[in-house]
Design a protein around this motif. Sequence first.
Motif, PDB file in Angstrom:
ATOM      1  N   UNK A 174       0.707  -1.160  -0.114  1.00  0.00           N
ATOM      2  CA  UNK A 174      -0.014  -0.162   0.009  1.00  0.00           C
ATOM      3  C   UNK A 174       0.896   1.195  -0.042  1.00  0.00           C
ATOM      4  N   UNK A 175       2.050   1.181   0.824  1.00  0.00           N
ATOM      5  CA  UNK A 175       2.780   2.453   0.917  1.00  0.00           C
ATOM      6  C   UNK A 175       3.337   2.535  -0.425  1.00  0.00           C
ATOM      7  N   UNK A 176       3.938   1.883  -1.269  1.00  0.00           N
ATOM      8  CA  UNK A 176       4.372   2.039  -2.449  1.00  0.00           C
ATOM      9  C   UNK A 176       3.516   2.543  -3.503  1.00  0.00           C
ATOM     10  N   UNK A 177       2.390   1.898  -3.567  1.00  0.00           N
ATOM     11  CA  UNK A 177       1.262   2.277  -4.208  1.00  0.00           C
ATOM     12  C   UNK A 177       0.822   4.027  -4.150  1.00  0.00           C
ATOM     13  N   UNK A 178       0.724   4.152  -2.903  1.00  0.00           N
ATOM     14  CA  UNK A 178       0.356   5.646  -2.635  1.00  0.00           C
ATOM     15  C   UNK A 178       1.357   6.450  -2.785  1.00  0.00           C
ATOM     16  N   UNK A 232      -7.959   9.321  -0.424  1.00  0.00           N
ATOM     17  CA  UNK A 232      -6.754   9.261  -1.228  1.00  0.00           C
ATOM     18  C   UNK A 232      -6.947   8.092  -2.212  1.00  0.00           C
ATOM     19  N   UNK A 233      -6.109   7.901  -3.249  1.00  0.00           N
ATOM     20  CA  UNK A 233      -6.185   6.960  -4.164  1.00  0.00           C
ATOM     21  C   UNK A 233      -7.549   7.019  -5.056  1.00  0.00           C
ATOM     22  N   UNK A 234      -8.273   8.009  -4.800  1.00  0.00           N
ATOM     23  CA  UNK A 234      -9.612   8.288  -5.563  1.00  0.00           C
ATOM     24  C   UNK A 234      -9.422   8.776  -6.744  1.00  0.00           C
ATOM     25  N   UNK A 235     -10.197   8.537  -7.981  1.00  0.00           N
ATOM     26  CA  UNK A 235     -10.041   9.092  -9.190  1.00  0.00           C
ATOM     27  C   UNK A 235     -10.310  10.526  -9.312  1.00  0.00           C
ATOM     28  N   UNK A 236      -9.235  11.360  -9.433  1.00  0.00           N
ATOM     29  CA  UNK A 236      -9.435  12.813  -9.583  1.00  0.00           C
ATOM     30  C   UNK A 236     -10.165  13.593  -8.138  1.00  0.00           C
TER      31      UNK A 236
END
Length: 508
Positions: A39-43, A173-177
């Motif tokens: 998750x940390x890498x992705x975020x 966070x990580x939401x589309x726009x």
Amino acid sequence: MKLAYWMYAGPAHIGTLRVASSFKNVHAIMHAPLGDDYFNVMRSMLERERNYTPVTASIVDRNVLARGSQEKVVDNITRKDKEEHPDLIVLTPTCTSSILQEDLKNFVERAQIEAKADVILADVNHYRANELQAADRTLDQIVQYYIEKARKKGELPEGKTEKPSVNIIGISTLGFHNHHDCTELKRLMADLGIEVNEVIPEGASVNNLKNLPRAWFNLVPYREIGMISARYLEEQFGMPFVDITPMGVVETARCIRKMQQIINAQGGNVDYEEFIQNQTLYVSQAAWFSRSIDCQNLTGKKAVVFGDNTHAAAMTKILAREMGIHVVLAGTYCKYDADWFREQVSEYCDEVLISDDNGAIGDAIARIEPSAIFGTQMERHVGKRLDIPCGVIAAPIHIQNFPLGYKPFMGYEGTNQLADLVYNSFTLGMEDHLLEIFGGHDTKEVITKGISAGSDLGWNKEAQGELNKVPGFVRGKVKRNTEKFARERGFSEITLEVMYAAKESVGA
């Protein structure tokens, strides 16, 4: 069981982590085996934020399993409590560690004795819920926890704010726009004279959740995250909520009129009609553009729409109702909310597809052969293989869908962004043919393959040369029709004769 090589919505713990890490000073601890801790890498890669609270992984390995996980999990919770001084620590297993059937609730109760922070276990069924369902559930759990905590202490504020105000629920966070949409929604509220009471979970403090009932109403821009919390607040405090996504000229106006109705029902005296008229005519270029000769060139063109419920439904309406584009198929991977989606899009498209099987969607696109696709990054890959342009409108997403420039999809500025996305997604006129005449980067001799399986047919040199003479914007269709003709008749190789016979069979 079917092996999936693409998931439209991630596993439940990703949804929980998205919500927990969106709040300020909330620390998430993930009880998981090595390999689940991405998750940390992705975020950090996608959001490109300068500062955020990383998730801690409490790793399950053979040594931990040999003596039990409780000691390690409790130690990790109390250690992070001393190091970070968070307001809240959220413990979540992953679908993998859930198999162990450990009593994590007991671990949390043990940790609460020593920790100064609040500690809760994410109350999510990791076998049944996906990322979006878990995010919705986790947000509601945190909201309820702090509302009830304030209620027990007698700290719930009484009464509403002096001026009309709103809570915007579901920005994460990580939401589309999401960040750009939030900025646009705040701008819209300021223009309407509506105060923003709280935005949750992104950037919010859990200590301020007790103030949620002070707002006049709640706005839930994304159906996937925030609906459970809005219903809880309506049930407990009689707070009305608006769940009309303000995407496109028509739905943005409908959303504003609904807010006007709610405010006036509570003693306000507002009239937003002049604002809507002015924004539609002068701020949003989409209303003008939809009547221009450029947009009329798109009238009747076929499109496929696919994504989460919020964006796929909104895009279907915009294409069909505002731009005159023929939506042949509209689909969503949110199977748990299929009835709502069908009700929203049925009158605007020919066919509705509810599926999280990316192969089925790819096959449907290949069958329909639309002029453009509006979908996720997965549909963009499908479009690449079929030589069909795709505009990305929903998650799953790629780093290119986290632009540094300002690109909201909501509000009146969002209408301009959407109009550009739609127009630029279509292959217009003879541009591909001109690229081939003058030599452009799209000039290729690659024979693209089908979607469900690789092509089992060979093309000899003469046939391939003839195919390369076909203009680029119809070449994919000619190739697929020829291969279909050959398979039906048992040919193992495509020659010039087979190509001509296939052409004759369709009357071309």
